[in-house]
Design a protein around this motif. Structure first.
Motif, PDB file in Angstrom:
ATOM      1  N   ARG A  42      -4.464  -6.429  -1.260  1.00  0.00           N
ATOM      2  CA  ARG A  42      -4.318  -7.794  -1.750  1.00  0.00           C
ATOM      3  C   ARG A  42      -5.230  -8.035  -2.948  1.00  0.00           C
ATOM      4  NH1 ARG A  42      -0.817  -6.753   1.088  1.00  0.00           N
ATOM      5  NH2 ARG A  42      -0.096  -7.826   2.955  1.00  0.00           N
ATOM      6  N   SER A  88       7.126  -4.725   6.266  1.00  0.00           N
ATOM      7  CA  SER A  88       6.905  -5.925   5.469  1.00  0.00           C
ATOM      8  C   SER A  88       6.932  -5.566   3.983  1.00  0.00           C
ATOM      9  CB  SER A  88       5.553  -6.552   5.818  1.00  0.00           C
ATOM     10  OG  SER A  88       5.169  -7.486   4.843  1.00  0.00           O
ATOM     11  N   PRO A  89       7.731  -6.248   3.156  1.00  0.00           N
ATOM     12  CA  PRO A  89       7.727  -5.960   1.715  1.00  0.00           C
ATOM     13  C   PRO A  89       6.357  -6.086   1.076  1.00  0.00           C
ATOM     14  CG  PRO A  89       9.630  -7.313   2.285  1.00  0.00           C
ATOM     15  CD  PRO A  89       8.767  -7.248   3.503  1.00  0.00           C
ATOM     16  N   SER A  90       5.559  -7.058   1.512  1.00  0.00           N
ATOM     17  CA  SER A  90       4.222  -7.212   0.931  1.00  0.00           C
ATOM     18  C   SER A  90       3.327  -6.023   1.280  1.00  0.00           C
ATOM     19  CB  SER A  90       3.583  -8.519   1.412  1.00  0.00           C
ATOM     20  OG  SER A  90       3.454  -8.518   2.827  1.00  0.00           O
ATOM     21  N   ASP A  91       3.431  -5.502   2.488  1.00  0.00           N
ATOM     22  CA  ASP A  91       2.642  -4.329   2.866  1.00  0.00           C
ATOM     23  C   ASP A  91       3.151  -3.071   2.167  1.00  0.00           C
ATOM     24  OD1 ASP A  91       1.068  -5.863   4.522  1.00  0.00           O
ATOM     25  OD2 ASP A  91       2.219  -5.407   6.329  1.00  0.00           O
ATOM     26  N   ASN A 144      -1.493  -2.768  -5.840  1.00  0.00           N
ATOM     27  CA  ASN A 144      -0.720  -4.005  -5.814  1.00  0.00           C
ATOM     28  C   ASN A 144       0.293  -3.996  -6.942  1.00  0.00           C
ATOM     29  OD1 ASN A 144       0.016  -6.911  -6.227  1.00  0.00           O
ATOM     30  ND2 ASN A 144      -1.446  -7.188  -4.553  1.00  0.00           N
ATOM     31  N   ALA A 166       2.510  -3.936  -1.898  1.00  0.00           N
ATOM     32  CA  ALA A 166       1.173  -4.406  -2.257  1.00  0.00           C
ATOM     33  C   ALA A 166       0.227  -4.266  -1.071  1.00  0.00           C
ATOM     34  CB  ALA A 166       1.231  -5.857  -2.731  1.00  0.00           C
TER      35      ALA A 166
END
Length: 314
Positions: free
Chosen positions: A99, A90-93, A240, A96
């Protein structure tokens, strides 16, 4: 169905994959810029290559160069953004893992950069006047020629005769680089150097050196390296990518706004944003103290785990 890549891809392989994806993104973006420049402004391939050398002599040169720079950096950042998908993550994981609970992180990073600017400007002035040893005289002449050429292009692109031009500049010179360069240098390069050497500090310092060297401005290497260190530690502490992005954007945007205010005669006539002026030492001292205090405060804030929710009393 299992993926073709192993669950844990070695950092060196990830860096090599980044190079391939970044080159592909940069090439496709440059091709798109060429097509758009031809269709919208009637710029041929030959004229496209001559714009950087003599932009003042070409019609629509400002718009075309902005188009090229914006799309090129966007393509570079897209290459980094695609890497987690290739790795089946996942790009968010990936970018970043921690959170943001509130907006104070990016805001604090932005305030830090504003406080740091006077100190960095002094280092910029010092680095611009550095001379190489005698045996590197020819290299110094070549490097200064490259620096002068880059300065001329920058001055041309930052000629903000209208508020609309400033808006384009904030998008192309401030926002797009902040997103693209942070994805590349902090999000991928630093992340994998930290993993490779199993050391936060080694990863941050090496990534900052790469970040500064890639810009190919030898007489601005030290201040950009120090900026890379600040951005790198902000990313390591916060976990992040939005935090160093906010700081990077603030640094770029602050300079562009100063240039616009000077060009529109809203600042004292003695102020020249393009000059390497030595600031008064009290200003530099205050900048250093405030920056150190903010760095310490941010580090302590991110080091403190969020408080657990209170257990209701039965």
């Amino acid at each position: 169905m299992k993926g073709l890549l192993p669950r844990q891809v070695h950092p060196i392989l990830q860096l090599l994959m980044l190079v391939g994806l970044a080159v592909a993104g940069l090439s496709l973006a440059s091709l798109l810029a060429l097509i758009l420049a031809n269709q919208v402004y009637g710029v041929s391939l030959t004229q496209f290559g001559e714009l950087s050398a003599k932009p003042q002599a070409a019609p629509h040169a400002w718009a075309v160069l902005m188009l090229l720079q914006g799309l090129s950096l966007a393509g570079l950042g897209a290459g980094a953004a695609v890497l987690p998908l290739v790795l089946q993550q996942s790009p968010s994981d990936y970018f970043a893992p921690r959170r943001l609970a509130a907006a104070w992180g990016p805001l604090g990073a932005a305030v830090l950069i504003v406080c740091l600017i006077p100190l960095l400007s002094t280092i910029v002035t010092w680095n611009a006047g550095v001379h190489f040893p005698a045996f590197l005289h020819d290299f110094e002449l070549w490097a200064r020629g490259m620096e002068d050429q880059a300065t001329d292009i920058t001055k041309y692109l930052t000629n903000f005769s209208t508020p609309g031009r400033l808006g384009v500049g904030l998008l192309v010179i401030a926002l797009v680089p902040a997103i693209a360069e942070e994805l590349v240098f902090r999000g991928v390069v630093q992340r994998n150097l930290v993993r490779w050497f199993a050391s936060r500090h080694v990863g941050v310092w090496l990534a900052a050196a790469v970040f500064s060297a890639v810009h190919m401005q030898f007489f601005g290497f030290v201040p950009r390296f120090l900026l890379g260190l600040v951005l790198g530690y902000l990313y390591e502490w916060s976990g992040n990518i939005l935090v160093p992005m906010a700081a990077h954007f603030t640094q770029n945007a602050f300079q562009l706004v100063l240039i616009y205010l000077a060009q529109s005669h809203r600042l004292p006539t003695s102020f020249d944003p393009d000059a390497n002026q030595v600031l008064p030492w009290p200003t530099v001292l205050v900048s250093a103290v405030l920056s150190a205090a903010l760095l310490y405060g941010l580090r302590q804030r991110w080091a403190t785990p969020p408080a657990a929710p209170a257990t209701p009393v039965s």
